[in-house]
Design an enzyme around this catalytic site. Structure first.
Site, mmCIF file in Angstrom:
data_model
loop_
_atom_site.group_PDB
_atom_site.id
_atom_site.type_symbol
_atom_site.label_atom_id
_atom_site.label_comp_id
_atom_site.label_asym_id
_atom_site.label_seq_id
_atom_site.Cartn_x
_atom_site.Cartn_y
_atom_site.Cartn_z
ATOM 1 N N ARG A 65 4.029 2.868 5.739
ATOM 2 C CA ARG A 65 3.449 3.421 4.503
ATOM 3 C C ARG A 65 4.482 4.317 3.810
ATOM 4 O O ARG A 65 4.597 4.321 2.583
ATOM 5 C CB ARG A 65 2.179 4.232 4.799
ATOM 6 N N THR A 72 0.941 4.537 -3.508
ATOM 7 C CA THR A 72 0.327 3.425 -4.251
ATOM 8 C C THR A 72 0.839 3.338 -5.691
ATOM 9 O O THR A 72 1.183 2.262 -6.174
ATOM 10 C CB THR A 72 -1.209 3.603 -4.259
ATOM 11 N N ASN A 124 3.103 -3.291 -7.605
ATOM 12 C CA ASN A 124 3.749 -2.329 -6.700
ATOM 13 C C ASN A 124 4.345 -2.963 -5.437
ATOM 14 O O ASN A 124 4.515 -2.297 -4.429
ATOM 15 C CB ASN A 124 2.813 -1.159 -6.394
ATOM 16 N N HIS A 143 2.191 -4.550 0.257
ATOM 17 C CA HIS A 143 0.947 -4.033 0.843
ATOM 18 C C HIS A 143 1.265 -3.636 2.279
ATOM 19 O O HIS A 143 2.047 -4.315 2.942
ATOM 20 C CB HIS A 143 -0.131 -5.126 0.860
ATOM 21 N N LYS A 174 4.254 -8.768 -1.885
ATOM 22 C CA LYS A 174 3.335 -9.344 -2.872
ATOM 23 C C LYS A 174 4.077 -10.315 -3.797
ATOM 24 O O LYS A 174 5.320 -10.357 -3.798
ATOM 25 C CB LYS A 174 2.690 -8.208 -3.664
ATOM 26 N N ARG A 217 8.560 1.319 -3.353
ATOM 27 C CA ARG A 217 7.816 1.335 -4.623
ATOM 28 C C ARG A 217 8.536 2.205 -5.655
ATOM 29 O O ARG A 217 8.545 1.883 -6.841
ATOM 30 C CB ARG A 217 6.385 1.804 -4.386
ATOM 31 N N TYR A 253 -8.955 -7.255 0.219
ATOM 32 C CA TYR A 253 -9.285 -6.152 -0.685
ATOM 33 C C TYR A 253 -10.790 -5.897 -0.790
ATOM 34 O O TYR A 253 -11.249 -5.353 -1.807
ATOM 35 C CB TYR A 253 -8.660 -6.418 -2.053
ATOM 36 N N PHE A 280 -10.287 -2.174 -11.283
ATOM 37 C CA PHE A 280 -9.052 -2.955 -11.168
ATOM 38 C C PHE A 280 -9.172 -4.156 -10.224
ATOM 39 O O PHE A 280 -8.209 -4.880 -10.019
ATOM 40 C CB PHE A 280 -7.904 -2.043 -10.710
ATOM 41 N N GLU A 318 -6.480 -6.573 9.570
ATOM 42 C CA GLU A 318 -5.591 -7.364 8.717
ATOM 43 C C GLU A 318 -4.717 -8.308 9.548
ATOM 44 O O GLU A 318 -4.504 -9.459 9.162
ATOM 45 C CB GLU A 318 -4.750 -6.426 7.845
#
Ligand code: DAT
Ligand code: MG
Length: 150
Positions: free
Chosen positions: A85, A91, A112, A115, A9, A102, A49, A57, A126
């Site tokens: 993950r 998250t 964070n 993704h 990100k 993270r 998203y 948020f 995706e």
């Protein structure tokens, strides 16, 4: 073999952590399939998203993900979705396992760092959203049999 979609990100890019993310995924044994450094349009962000539309948020999330360039990637390996993950961590950074990205590099859910797809279904969507099929490289490494059992 499973494929999954990953983004470094804008905060990860600004903080010079693209290499750190790639390095951890390589070290884990995953194989790179595609990568592109790019800015994110509002439309791409809304598609990525879509499941979060309407949440408190959501607007902040779109502002964040469109705030600067990202590194978009596809990686593959056995159970790649779960493995990635785990490598990126939970998250909320304060709930992420020590040793995860993270945990090691972030503090706030709205910053964070990365993704990653959360299921086979979202991974497929995706990857299709960000890459053309001709961008995905089919290849093997001499070391693969020492990492992949089959
Ligand atoms: P993940 O990125 O771990 O897949 P998610 O899909 O539930 O998490 O949410 C997508 C992003 O939205 C997440 O990385 C950060 C943001 N987000 C999620 N829940 C949030 C919350 N309660 N408050 C603020 N931002 C949140
Ligand atoms: Mg998610």
């Amino acid at each position: 073999m499973e494929r999954t979609f990953i983004l470094v990100k804008p905060d990860g890019v600004q903080r010079g952590l693209i290499g750190e993310v790639i390095s951890r995924l390589e070290r884990r044994g995953l194989r790179l399939v595609a990568a592109r450094f790019q800015s994110v349009s509002r439309k791409m962000a809304e598609r990525l998203y879509a499941v979060h539309q309407g949440k408190p948020f959501y607007d902040g999330l779109l502002d964040y993900i469109t705030s600067g360039p990202v590194m978009a990637m596809v990686w593959e390996g056995p159970s790649a979705i779960a493995a990635v993950r785990q490598t990126i961590g939970a998250t909320r950074p304060i709930e992420a396992e020590p040793g995860s990205l993270r945990h090691d590099f972030s503090l706030e859910v709205g910053r964070n760092l990365t993704h990653a797809s959360d299921s086979v279904e979202t991974a497929r969507k995706e990857i299709d959203l960000w890459f053309r099929s001709e961008d995905l490289v089919d290849w093997s490494r001499d070391i693969d049999p020492w990492i992949f059992e089959q």
